[in-house]
Motif scaffolding. Structure first.
Motif, PDB file in Angstrom:
ATOM      1  N   THR A  46      37.660 -52.060  58.507  1.00 12.75           N
ATOM      2  CA  THR A  46      37.482 -53.356  59.465  1.00 12.75           C
ATOM      3  C   THR A  46      38.393 -53.310  60.596  1.00 12.75           C
ATOM      4  O   THR A  46      39.547 -52.662  60.641  1.00 12.75           O
ATOM      5  CB  THR A  46      37.730 -54.886  58.753  1.00 12.75           C
ATOM      6  N   GLU A  48      39.245 -55.975  64.511  1.00 16.58           N
ATOM      7  CA  GLU A  48      39.010 -57.015  65.180  1.00 16.58           C
ATOM      8  C   GLU A  48      39.172 -56.890  66.651  1.00 16.58           C
ATOM      9  O   GLU A  48      40.081 -55.969  66.980  1.00 16.58           O
ATOM     10  CB  GLU A  48      39.662 -58.268  64.747  1.00 16.58           C
ATOM     11  N   GLU A  50      38.947 -59.201  70.405  1.00 16.84           N
ATOM     12  CA  GLU A  50      38.999 -60.418  70.907  1.00 16.84           C
ATOM     13  C   GLU A  50      38.794 -60.341  72.502  1.00 16.84           C
ATOM     14  O   GLU A  50      39.820 -59.744  73.052  1.00 16.84           O
ATOM     15  CB  GLU A  50      40.296 -61.326  70.616  1.00 16.84           C
ATOM     16  N   ASP A  91      30.766 -69.029  65.231  1.00 19.26           N
ATOM     17  CA  ASP A  91      31.961 -68.331  65.525  1.00 19.26           C
ATOM     18  C   ASP A  91      32.176 -67.599  66.770  1.00 19.26           C
ATOM     19  O   ASP A  91      33.238 -66.860  67.051  1.00 19.26           O
ATOM     20  CB  ASP A  91      32.256 -67.566  64.131  1.00 19.26           C
ATOM     21  N   THR A  93      30.897 -64.800  67.417  1.00 17.89           N
ATOM     22  CA  THR A  93      31.217 -63.302  66.933  1.00 17.89           C
ATOM     23  C   THR A  93      29.994 -62.490  66.721  1.00 17.89           C
ATOM     24  O   THR A  93      28.822 -62.879  66.464  1.00 17.89           O
ATOM     25  CB  THR A  93      32.022 -63.396  65.524  1.00 17.89           C
ATOM     26  N   ALA A  94      30.294 -61.073  66.984  1.00 17.81           N
ATOM     27  CA  ALA A  94      29.292 -60.180  66.621  1.00 17.81           C
ATOM     28  C   ALA A  94      30.039 -58.969  66.073  1.00 17.81           C
ATOM     29  O   ALA A  94      31.288 -58.740  66.146  1.00 17.81           O
ATOM     30  CB  ALA A  94      28.426 -59.785  67.705  1.00 17.81           C
ATOM     31  N   VAL A  95      29.280 -58.148  65.231  1.00 16.42           N
ATOM     32  CA  VAL A  95      29.915 -56.934  64.638  1.00 16.42           C
ATOM     33  C   VAL A  95      29.484 -55.825  65.287  1.00 16.42           C
ATOM     34  O   VAL A  95      28.404 -55.476  65.513  1.00 16.42           O
ATOM     35  CB  VAL A  95      29.488 -56.785  63.147  1.00 16.42           C
ATOM     36  N   THR A  97      29.700 -51.443  64.557  1.00 14.21           N
ATOM     37  CA  THR A  97      30.116 -50.551  63.592  1.00 14.21           C
ATOM     38  C   THR A  97      30.401 -49.020  64.370  1.00 14.21           C
ATOM     39  O   THR A  97      29.730 -48.598  64.946  1.00 14.21           O
ATOM     40  CB  THR A  97      29.143 -50.247  62.723  1.00 14.21           C
ATOM     41  N   ASP A 107      33.770 -51.334  60.729  1.00 14.05           N
ATOM     42  CA  ASP A 107      33.223 -52.711  61.153  1.00 14.05           C
ATOM     43  C   ASP A 107      34.153 -53.545  62.054  1.00 14.05           C
ATOM     44  O   ASP A 107      35.056 -53.896  61.356  1.00 14.05           O
ATOM     45  CB  ASP A 107      32.398 -53.389  60.384  1.00 14.05           C
ATOM     46  N   TYR A 108      33.908 -53.664  63.394  1.00 10.56           N
ATOM     47  CA  TYR A 108      34.946 -54.375  64.287  1.00 10.56           C
ATOM     48  C   TYR A 108      34.177 -55.798  64.549  1.00 10.56           C
ATOM     49  O   TYR A 108      32.918 -55.747  64.869  1.00 10.56           O
ATOM     50  CB  TYR A 108      35.103 -53.524  65.605  1.00 10.56           C
ATOM     51  N   THR A 109      34.749 -56.688  64.174  1.00  6.66           N
ATOM     52  CA  THR A 109      34.281 -58.309  64.419  1.00  6.66           C
ATOM     53  C   THR A 109      34.745 -58.579  65.890  1.00  6.66           C
ATOM     54  O   THR A 109      36.152 -58.416  66.129  1.00  6.66           O
ATOM     55  CB  THR A 109      34.815 -59.258  63.536  1.00  6.66           C
ATOM     56  N   LYS A 111      35.212 -61.342  68.790  1.00  6.72           N
ATOM     57  CA  LYS A 111      35.170 -62.485  68.949  1.00  6.72           C
ATOM     58  C   LYS A 111      35.026 -62.584  70.383  1.00  6.72           C
ATOM     59  O   LYS A 111      36.064 -62.295  71.090  1.00  6.72           O
ATOM     60  CB  LYS A 111      36.255 -63.291  68.221  1.00  6.72           C
TER      61      LYS A 111
END
Length: 301
Positions: A46, A48, A50, A91, A93-95, A97, A107-109, A111
């Motif tokens: 994972t 993240e 932003e 949120d 957000t989207a993912v 990959t 998988d990068y979330t 935001k």
């Protein structure tokens, strides 16, 4: 009779990609993005990201187009440049990959924060403050209101004429780098005067280069979110560059500090030491000014 031994091709493993586990986002940019994103690899699976999107430029966050994506060597993504992600959810957000050359995934979330340029609006000018002086470690430095010594300035166009001025910032747009720009109008106020920053005592010195940081009348501004600076461009092309500081106290060293009550445009000044004039008004205001605060209050209407 010569004999030959079989040798492995040293490039075979490199070209196959079996060694390559890298699956990182190096840089990313979406349409109407403001500033640079923060990218963190949390663990092998994972990550993240932003970032901020200009809320004034999009109706909603349901289809934000990916403009740039740089991945680690050999990696691929499930979303390509020109495609869109949907951030219109609770949120925002989207993912994304990212798959390495040998098939491992992360998988990068992502935001998204809705950005609105905070500088826009009207500001009353409250005070003009300078920190200046040669040898502050010897007591030569001081923090002074420019209006505290009216006899060192022109009688009718001293710094006090700026205190009824007000500034209006309007947005022009956002650059490809995600920085904002627009127009700023410095209105003269009821007295219809701007200060002419002339030190009128001996030696008479024009110090507009130090204190005329925000142009008279209409000019241009731009804000760089990577460096945290705001730039003012005069009609003749001259530029000044400073920072926007919120309420708080700044430690200047040698027992000196400056407290901002509301907000200020702050500029570092390039004065030069004048040991022969240490402790004088000339030294502090005209020869060795160090830092300059244009204190303002933003109006609600």
């Amino acid at each position: 009779m010569a004999t030959y031994s079989c040798q492995d091709d040293p490039w075979e493993d490199i070209e196959s990609g079996d060694w390559n586990n890298e699956r990182s986002v190096i840089s990313i940019k979406f349409q109407n993005q403001v500033g640079q994103p923060t990218i963190d690899r949390i663990n092998d699976e994972t990550g993240e990201i932003e970032l901020s999107i200009n809320g004034d430029a999009v109706e909603n966050l349901s289809a934000i187009s990916l403009e740039e994506l740089v991945l680690s060597y050999g990696a691929t993504s499930n979303v390509e440049k020109g495609e869109s992600l949907n951030f219109e959810n609770a949120d925002n957000t989207a993912v994304l990959t990212v798959t390495s050359q040998n098939g491992k995934k992360r998988d990068y979330t992502i935001k998204v924060n809705s950005f609105t340029e905070s500088i826009l609006g009207r500001y009353e000018i409250d005070n003009l403050i300078v920190y200046g002086g040669t040898g502050p470690e010897y007591g030569g430095g001081a923090i002074l209101d420019l209006t505290s010594k009216p006899w060192i300035w022109p009688e009718t166009q001293g710094p006090q004429t700026e205190l009824d001025n007000y500034l209006v910032f309007e947005l022009g747009g956002i650059t490809a780098e995600g920085n904002t720009y627009g127009t700023v109008t410095n209105y003269a106020g009821p007295d219809e005067l701007y200060a002419d920053f002339q030190f009128v005592l001996d030696p008479v010195t024009d110090v507009n280069n130090f204190y005329r940081k925000i142009p008279e009348g209409e000019a241009e501004w731009s804000r760089d979110y990577n460096t945290g600076t705001i730039t003012f461009t005069f009609p003749d092309g001259r530029i000044t560059r400073g920072t926007i500081e919120s309420a708080g106290t700044e430690d200047l060293g040698n027992g000196l500090s400056k407290t901002i009550e509301n907000m200020a445009f702050v500029f570092n000044l390039n004065g030069t030491d004048a040991w022969d004039n240490i402790y004088s008004d000339y030294d502090k205001f005209a020869k060795r000014p160090r830092r300059y605060w244009i204190e303002v209050t933003k109006q609600n209407n």
